[in-house]
Motif scaffolding. Structure first.
Motif, PDB file in Angstrom:
ATOM      1  N   GLU A 287      33.106  33.490  46.721  1.00  0.00           N
ATOM      2  CA  GLU A 287      34.130  32.593  47.285  1.00  0.00           C
ATOM      3  C   GLU A 287      34.398  31.458  46.995  1.00  0.00           C
ATOM      4  O   GLU A 287      33.786  30.807  46.271  1.00  0.00           O
ATOM      5  CB  GLU A 287      33.757  32.843  49.253  1.00  0.00           C
TER       6      GLU A 287
ATOM      7  N   SER B 158      37.005  32.045  44.882  1.00  0.00           N
ATOM      8  CA  SER B 158      37.492  33.173  45.206  1.00  0.00           C
ATOM      9  C   SER B 158      38.864  33.497  44.606  1.00  0.00           C
ATOM     10  O   SER B 158      40.108  32.734  44.626  1.00  0.00           O
ATOM     11  CB  SER B 158      37.979  33.312  46.754  1.00  0.00           C
TER      12      SER B 158
ATOM     13  N   MET C  43      41.017  39.320  47.880  1.00  0.00           N
ATOM     14  CA  MET C  43      40.843  40.514  48.064  1.00  0.00           C
ATOM     15  C   MET C  43      42.003  41.166  48.684  1.00  0.00           C
ATOM     16  O   MET C  43      41.877  42.083  49.400  1.00  0.00           O
ATOM     17  CB  MET C  43      39.508  41.036  48.227  1.00  0.00           C
TER      18      MET C  43
ATOM     19  N   SER D 261      30.889  39.121  43.116  1.00  0.00           N
ATOM     20  CA  SER D 261      30.601  39.519  44.556  1.00  0.00           C
ATOM     21  C   SER D 261      31.900  39.723  44.967  1.00  0.00           C
ATOM     22  O   SER D 261      32.226  40.478  46.170  1.00  0.00           O
ATOM     23  CB  SER D 261      30.277  38.083  45.409  1.00  0.00           C
ATOM     24  N   VAL D 262      32.978  39.672  44.003  1.00  0.00           N
ATOM     25  CA  VAL D 262      34.589  40.030  44.556  1.00  0.00           C
ATOM     26  C   VAL D 262      34.881  41.204  43.484  1.00  0.00           C
ATOM     27  O   VAL D 262      35.123  40.920  42.336  1.00  0.00           O
ATOM     28  CB  VAL D 262      35.174  38.819  44.403  1.00  0.00           C
TER      29      VAL D 262
ATOM     30  N   VAL E 182      40.211  42.434  54.490  1.00  0.00           N
ATOM     31  CA  VAL E 182      40.345  42.999  52.911  1.00  0.00           C
ATOM     32  C   VAL E 182      41.248  43.986  53.016  1.00  0.00           C
ATOM     33  O   VAL E 182      41.644  44.800  53.761  1.00  0.00           O
ATOM     34  CB  VAL E 182      39.090  43.306  52.635  1.00  0.00           C
TER      35      VAL E 182
END
Length: 378
Positions: A8, A35, A38, A119-120, A149
């Motif tokens: 993020e 980020s 998403m 993480s994304v 999301v």
């Protein structure tokens, strides 16, 4: 070892990924990518503000990069954060090609092996791992159920990431069961022990409250049980319910009550000045797929302060059943709050000290060391 981390926004409220890489950056080079999104933006005010903040971050990042190129750097900083001019329409082929080009022109890649830490899930479309690189998927949430999301857009990227990842870290057994067994490793959330165990002065926002304080901090979102909070506030007018965090959902019916106080989100460094001084910490979550798969950061932070905790039942609290007061229904939750208030007043019980001890094996330093050992480069 060099990490390229897709998480993020670095300056947003600290996440588990941020806590972890503050530790790893002490020994390793970390390139943090803010980020890349998403979900596709809409014309809602929250999205307009986010686009504005992204453009602001991109401008500041560009200026900082230009300054660094001309400055005489006197020290080696292991950590840099970058905002890339990528577009959030990741399901469009042309957008993916453009975003990949944006990433490649940053010249982050050299001959050194890289650990791509994602993480994304959408970030898998930007990278081209080489044979000597590693791809780590850090799955901290069930993206199929996570509020905010674009599930339809993200799902194919997560599938691709799961296939390409060398290692998949998860925070719960529920998430582990969704992943290939030979790739998955458990990495539950940690805690900043120094921040939450060191005694600190009471926050000024609490000074005027004379009633027992029932406290929560975090996003005021759809995963909070509004009906439970309303029942608690109405049936216990002698308690003050204090909620700290951004209002994402409509909580007006609750907030209009006299014994309910809302405080906008505060800096992470100030949280202990609240949670050490209210009488009960609560986790009033609904029962849904997102909560069943989660491992809330605040859980171990609450534990570290030693303040009695009352929570609804979900998997992450099961290991602490002897210390945390867990309720299966609304009435049981309120009765446990009553008991927790009495615990907080007792001079004869060593509840706070015993509870706080549980957090000591869960420092972020310990989590970073575990990652190093498992990835075999420390």
């Amino acid at each position: 070892m060099k990490f390229i981390v897709f998480g993020e926004d670095w300056q947003s409220h600290p996440s588990s990924t941020q806590h972890l890489f503050k530790q790893l950056a002490q020994q390793h080079s970390v390139i943090w990518i803010n980020s890349i999104g998403m979900r596709k933006p809409t014309l809602r005010l929250v999205d307009i503000k986010r686009v504005f903040n992204k453009l602001k971050s991109l401008l500041l990042s560009t200026k900082k990069t230009a300054k660094n190129r001309t400055a005489d750097k006197k020290n080696d900083d292991n950590f840099t954060a970058h905002t890339l001019a990528v577009l959030p329409w990741h399901d469009n082929v042309l957008v993916r090609l453009f975003n990949k080009w944006v990433f490649q022109r940053q010249n982050f890649i050299d001959d050194e092996p890289i650990v791509y830490w994602l993480s994304v899930p959408t970030a898998i479309s930007l990278i081209a791992p080489r044979e000597h690189d590693k791809v780590v998927y850090y799955c901290g949430d069930d993206f199929a159920a996570l509020a905010g999301v674009d599930h339809k857009m993200v799902a194919p990227f997560e599938d691709e990431l799961i296939e390409k990842a060398d290692t998949i870290y998860v925070v719960s057994e529920r998430l582990a069961n969704k992943m290939p067994e030979h790739k998955v490793k458990m990495l539950s959330h940690g805690v900043d022990l120094a921040l939450f165990t060191t005694k600190t002065a009471k926050a000024s926002e609490l000074e005027h409250i004379s009633k027992p304080i029932i406290g929560f901090y975090g996003s005021l979102n759809a995963w909070l049980d509004k009906a439970l909070l309303l029942k608690l506030a109405k049936e216990r007018p002698d308690y003050q319910l204090v909620l700290i965090g951004h209002l994402v959902e409509d909580f007006q019916e609750l907030l209009k009550l006299e014994n309910v106080t809302h405080i906008e989100a505060v800096d992470h460094q100030r949280l202990a000045s609240f949670s050490q001084h209210w009488q009960v910490s609560i986790l009033p979550f609904v029962d849904n797929d997102q909560i069943r798969a989660c491992d809330p950061l605040k859980l171990k932070e609450y534990i570290a302060t030693g303040t009695p905790i009352v929570t609804t039942r979900f998997a992450a609290v099961d290991p602490y059943q002897e210390t945390i007061l867990i309720a299966d229904n609304h009435q049981g939750f309120i009765e446990r709050v009553d008991y927790a208030v009495s615990l907080s007043k007792s001079d004869f019980l060593n509840w706070r000290a015993n509870q706080s001890l549980l957090a000591h094996n869960h420092s972020w330093q310990a989590k970073a060391s575990l990652v190093c050992k498992q990835l075999r480069f420390c």
